[in-house]
Write a protein that holds these residues in place. Structure first.
Motif, short mmCIF file in Angstrom:
data_model
loop_
_atom_site.label_atom_id
_atom_site.label_comp_id
_atom_site.label_asym_id
_atom_site.label_seq_id
_atom_site.Cartn_x
_atom_site.Cartn_y
_atom_site.Cartn_z
N HIS A 44 3.09 1.61 15.42
CA HIS A 44 3.76 1.91 14.16
C HIS A 44 3.47 3.36 13.78
O HIS A 44 2.42 3.90 14.12
CB HIS A 44 3.26 0.99 13.05
CG HIS A 44 3.44 -0.45 13.34
ND1 HIS A 44 4.63 -1.10 13.19
CD2 HIS A 44 2.58 -1.37 13.82
CE1 HIS A 44 4.51 -2.35 13.54
NE2 HIS A 44 3.26 -2.55 13.94
N SER A 46 4.24 6.13 10.28
CA SER A 46 4.70 6.15 8.90
C SER A 46 4.70 7.57 8.36
O SER A 46 4.04 8.45 8.88
CB SER A 46 3.84 5.24 8.02
OG SER A 46 2.51 5.68 8.03
N ARG A 84 7.65 2.90 7.09
CA ARG A 84 6.87 2.45 8.25
C ARG A 84 7.83 2.02 9.34
O ARG A 84 8.72 1.18 9.11
CB ARG A 84 5.96 1.30 7.85
CG ARG A 84 5.01 0.89 8.95
CD ARG A 84 3.97 -0.07 8.40
NE ARG A 84 2.89 -0.23 9.34
CZ ARG A 84 2.61 -1.38 9.94
NH1 ARG A 84 3.31 -2.46 9.66
NH2 ARG A 84 1.62 -1.45 10.80
#
Length: 128
Positions: A44, A46, A84
């Motif tokens: 991930h 962000s 995100r």
């Protein structure tokens, strides 16, 4: 595809039509030829957007329509929203802070995210 480059001076985002698998393959070959280590893993990434950008509502609406979106919007406080993304992280090692993040989603969502990021960069630059 969105390509996020995290460097020691910040984040640079670009939209590209390159196939993500091809881009990763080219990056692996480059690392091998240069004798560098390379770490690739799902993950991930962000970044923050100002919460007062009016077009943020357009992105929220688009995300609600898109099944299985790889994007999540999280209100951080009254001033910022965290975007995100799910995708692939490519860096020299597992704990690197600098590297490249790749994610694929619908053209419309990629366009909106990239546009909002560009708008936020202009907004932040005007505050400095």
């Amino acid at each position: 595809m969105l390509k996020l480059n995290y460097t020691d001076v910040g984040l640079y985002m670009e939209r590209t039509m390159t196939n993500p698998e091809l881009l990763m393959q080219e990056r692996v070959l480059l690392a091998m030829r240069l004798g560098q280590t390379l770490h690739v893993e799902p993950g991930h990434a962000s970044f923050l957007l100002p919460a007062d950008i009016p077009e943020l509502e357009v992105l929220e609406t688009a995300l609600h329509r898109e099944y299985g979106s790889v994007v999540t919007l999280i209100a951080v406080d009254e001033e910022f929203v965290e975007v995100r993304l799910s995708g692939s992280w490519i860096a020299e090692d597992k704990d690197a802070h600098e590297g490249m993040f790749l994610t694929v989603m619908s053209d419309r969502t990629e366009f909106l995210i990239h546009k909002l990021w560009q708008m936020s960069e202009v907004h932040i630059s005007s505050l400095a």
